[in-house]
Design a protein around this motif. Structure first.
Motif, PDB file in Angstrom:
ATOM      1  N   VAL A 144       0.839  -1.198   0.000  1.00  0.00           N
ATOM      2  CA  VAL A 144       0.000   0.000   0.000  1.00  0.00           C
ATOM      3  C   VAL A 144       0.874   1.248   0.000  1.00  0.00           C
ATOM      4  N   VAL A 145       0.484   2.221  -0.828  1.00  0.00           N
ATOM      5  CA  VAL A 145       1.201   3.494  -0.890  1.00  0.00           C
ATOM      6  C   VAL A 145       0.198   4.639  -0.820  1.00  0.00           C
ATOM      7  N   ALA A 146       0.689   5.822  -0.463  1.00  0.00           N
ATOM      8  CA  ALA A 146      -0.130   7.030  -0.498  1.00  0.00           C
ATOM      9  C   ALA A 146      -0.311   7.445  -1.950  1.00  0.00           C
ATOM     10  N   ALA A 147      -1.562   7.691  -2.343  1.00  0.00           N
ATOM     11  CA  ALA A 147      -1.865   7.971  -3.741  1.00  0.00           C
ATOM     12  C   ALA A 147      -1.098   9.175  -4.272  1.00  0.00           C
ATOM     13  N   GLU A 148      -0.910  10.190  -3.437  1.00  0.00           N
ATOM     14  CA  GLU A 148      -0.250  11.403  -3.911  1.00  0.00           C
ATOM     15  C   GLU A 148       1.214  11.178  -4.264  1.00  0.00           C
ATOM     16  N   ARG A 149       1.805  10.108  -3.746  1.00  0.00           N
ATOM     17  CA  ARG A 149       3.216   9.825  -4.021  1.00  0.00           C
ATOM     18  C   ARG A 149       3.412   8.821  -5.160  1.00  0.00           C
ATOM     19  N   MET A 150       2.307   8.320  -5.706  1.00  0.00           N
ATOM     20  CA  MET A 150       2.405   7.318  -6.762  1.00  0.00           C
ATOM     21  C   MET A 150       3.224   7.774  -7.965  1.00  0.00           C
ATOM     22  N   PRO A 151       3.005   8.997  -8.504  1.00  0.00           N
ATOM     23  CA  PRO A 151       3.792   9.388  -9.682  1.00  0.00           C
ATOM     24  C   PRO A 151       5.295   9.355  -9.434  1.00  0.00           C
ATOM     25  N   LYS A 152       5.719   9.824  -8.268  1.00  0.00           N
ATOM     26  CA  LYS A 152       7.145   9.845  -7.964  1.00  0.00           C
ATOM     27  C   LYS A 152       7.690   8.437  -7.738  1.00  0.00           C
ATOM     28  N   LEU A 153       6.895   7.581  -7.092  1.00  0.00           N
ATOM     29  CA  LEU A 153       7.375   6.253  -6.726  1.00  0.00           C
ATOM     30  C   LEU A 153       7.211   5.221  -7.835  1.00  0.00           C
ATOM     31  N   ALA A 154       6.452   5.532  -8.865  1.00  0.00           N
ATOM     32  CA  ALA A 154       6.112   4.534  -9.875  1.00  0.00           C
ATOM     33  C   ALA A 154       7.326   3.823 -10.474  1.00  0.00           C
ATOM     34  N   PRO A 155       8.399   4.519 -10.840  1.00  0.00           N
ATOM     35  CA  PRO A 155       9.532   3.797 -11.445  1.00  0.00           C
ATOM     36  C   PRO A 155      10.161   2.761 -10.511  1.00  0.00           C
ATOM     37  N   VAL A 156      10.438   3.144  -9.255  1.00  0.00           N
ATOM     38  CA  VAL A 156      11.067   2.200  -8.336  1.00  0.00           C
ATOM     39  C   VAL A 156      10.070   1.122  -7.907  1.00  0.00           C
ATOM     40  N   LEU A 157       8.801   1.474  -7.786  1.00  0.00           N
ATOM     41  CA  LEU A 157       7.786   0.470  -7.454  1.00  0.00           C
ATOM     42  C   LEU A 157       7.695  -0.591  -8.542  1.00  0.00           C
ATOM     43  N   THR A 158       7.745  -0.163  -9.785  1.00  0.00           N
ATOM     44  CA  THR A 158       7.667  -1.112 -10.893  1.00  0.00           C
ATOM     45  C   THR A 158       8.837  -2.092 -10.840  1.00  0.00           C
ATOM     46  N   ARG A 159      10.023  -1.576 -10.552  1.00  0.00           N
ATOM     47  CA  ARG A 159      11.181  -2.457 -10.466  1.00  0.00           C
ATOM     48  C   ARG A 159      11.090  -3.386  -9.256  1.00  0.00           C
ATOM     49  N   LEU A 160      10.569  -2.865  -8.132  1.00  0.00           N
ATOM     50  CA  LEU A 160      10.369  -3.693  -6.946  1.00  0.00           C
ATOM     51  C   LEU A 160       9.393  -4.828  -7.240  1.00  0.00           C
ATOM     52  N   LEU A 161       8.302  -4.509  -7.904  1.00  0.00           N
ATOM     53  CA  LEU A 161       7.304  -5.533  -8.233  1.00  0.00           C
ATOM     54  C   LEU A 161       7.869  -6.555  -9.217  1.00  0.00           C
ATOM     55  N   ARG A 162       8.755  -6.103 -10.090  1.00  0.00           N
ATOM     56  CA  ARG A 162       9.400  -7.044 -11.009  1.00  0.00           C
ATOM     57  C   ARG A 162      10.242  -8.045 -10.223  1.00  0.00           C
ATOM     58  N   ALA A 163      10.943  -7.557  -9.199  1.00  0.00           N
ATOM     59  CA  ALA A 163      11.731  -8.452  -8.352  1.00  0.00           C
ATOM     60  C   ALA A 163      10.823  -9.409  -7.593  1.00  0.00           C
ATOM     61  N   PHE A 164       9.702  -8.904  -7.093  1.00  0.00           N
ATOM     62  CA  PHE A 164       8.756  -9.760  -6.377  1.00  0.00           C
ATOM     63  C   PHE A 164       8.147 -10.809  -7.313  1.00  0.00           C
ATOM     64  N   ASP A 165       7.851 -10.417  -8.539  1.00  0.00           N
ATOM     65  CA  ASP A 165       7.292 -11.366  -9.495  1.00  0.00           C
ATOM     66  C   ASP A 165       8.297 -12.473  -9.802  1.00  0.00           C
ATOM     67  N   ARG A 166       9.549 -12.123  -9.878  1.00  0.00           N
ATOM     68  CA  ARG A 166      10.596 -13.135 -10.066  1.00  0.00           C
ATOM     69  C   ARG A 166      10.639 -14.081  -8.874  1.00  0.00           C
ATOM     70  N   ALA A 167      10.438 -13.540  -7.672  1.00  0.00           N
ATOM     71  CA  ALA A 167      10.405 -14.380  -6.469  1.00  0.00           C
ATOM     72  C   ALA A 167       9.228 -15.341  -6.505  1.00  0.00           C
ATOM     73  N   ILE A 168       8.080 -14.876  -6.984  1.00  0.00           N
ATOM     74  CA  ILE A 168       6.904 -15.737  -7.085  1.00  0.00           C
ATOM     75  C   ILE A 168       7.168 -16.885  -8.050  1.00  0.00           C
ATOM     76  N   ALA A 169       7.790 -16.574  -9.194  1.00  0.00           N
ATOM     77  CA  ALA A 169       8.094 -17.616 -10.179  1.00  0.00           C
ATOM     78  C   ALA A 169       9.037 -18.663  -9.590  1.00  0.00           C
ATOM     79  N   TRP A 170      10.055 -18.219  -8.859  1.00  0.00           N
ATOM     80  CA  TRP A 170      10.988 -19.167  -8.228  1.00  0.00           C
ATOM     81  C   TRP A 170      10.266 -20.016  -7.186  1.00  0.00           C
TER      82      TRP A 170
END
Length: 299
Positions: A188-214
């Motif tokens: 969960v994130v604060a909606a007002e910070r989504m635009p700023k956090l979107a790039p690093v969040l996307t990369r974080l979720l990519r790492a998490f998705d890799r963890a799910i696959a493993w």
């Protein structure tokens, strides 16, 4: 961790399985994310820290975004990090049934949101009268309150549920099993910070998705050993592994269960549409075919 890694501050009650696995695989480093994890005492503390910008995101009950948004801090669920959360309703030894909770003090993290919705719905369904609700904090704090006698019953997850049973407290049953589609914790994130956090969040979720696959290919022994090496007690490791996510996308059934449960309790705030509090775009971007795998692949 690469010198180009971007810090990302995450508040948790217990480190999520996907974060432990992603770190083990080097997926966080590959994604250019320096994940800084802090443990919280309560969802109220998480909200305070989100408001103040002390943390970038929290891992918390997905229902919390409804109450938090209603209170003036619009938050959104970016991803689901547990398939479910294993919670037992544990009571002092003299209470042998949910119906015997009449007049009891029940400890919850927060009265108006989160996993308290489960036990409140159960109490209502069983028509248990005169229950007193005590905001006792996170699972460690609730266990301490039960041991200390300031509450008569509370929701506990592993390893505290096992510790309570060993100390003679009575397990009244797995509350989450009564509502199998109630979702586990989300990111969960604060909606007002989504635009700023979107790039690093996307990369974080990519790492998490890799963890799910493993994790899909790893056996429970391998997974539990990894979690125990990361500090999980044995029973908690197995419980957490069993509750790990198979996808980062919150199910439609889970989202509807949260909304329906609040409607049944008369707790769905006017003007708040639960579906508007789920932001699917980042998971889609992180898991799309051809998404870059490492920080070095970013333009």
């Amino acid at each position: 961790m690469s010198s180009t890694a971007e810090p990302f501050r995450l508040s948790v009650f217990v480190p999520p399985v996907v974060a432990v696995v992603a770190d083990h695989l080097g997926a966080l480093a590959d994604a250019g994310v320096d994940l800084i994890v802090s443990r919280t005492n309560s969802s109220a503390q998480q909200l305070t820290e989100l408001r103040a910008g002390v943390v970038d995101a929290v891992v918390t009950a997905m229902d919390n975004v409804i109450e938090w948004t209603s209170s003036g801090c619009r938050t959104v669920v970016v991803a689901q990090l547990e398939a479910t959360t294993a919670l037992s309703l544990v009571a002092r030894p003299s209470i042998d049934d949910v119906g015997a909770l009449a007049g009891a003090a029940i400890g919850v993290d927060a009265f108006a949101n989160g996993f308290s919705m489960l036990v409140r719905h159960l109490i209502r369904a069983r028509s248990v009268p005169d229950v007193r609700w005590v905001e006792a904090g996170g699972v460690r704090e609730r266990f301490a309150a039960l041991e200390g006698g300031s509450v008569d019953a509370t929701l506990l997850g592993s390893p505290f549920s096992e510790a309570a049973r060993a100390a003679g407290f009575r397990d009244l049953g797995r509350v989450d099993s009564l509502f199998a589609d109630f979702p586990g914790q989300g990111l969960v994130v604060a909606a007002e910070r989504m635009p700023k956090l979107a790039p690093v969040l996307t990369r974080l979720l990519r790492a998490f998705d890799r963890a799910i696959a493993w994790s899909a290919d790893a056996g429970p022994e391998v997974g539990c050993d990894l979690l125990m090496d990361a500090g999980y007690p044995g029973a908690a490791a197995r419980s957490a592994w069993d509750c790990r996510p198979r996808t980062l996308v919150p199910t439609a059934a889970g989202r509807e269960r949260i909304a329906r449960m609040r409607r049944d309790l008369g707790l769905l705030p006017a003007g708040v549409d639960p579906e508007e509090l789920w932001a699917p775009g980042l998971v889609a971007a992180a898991t799309r075919p051809g998404a870059p795998e490492s920080v070095g692949d970013r333009s």
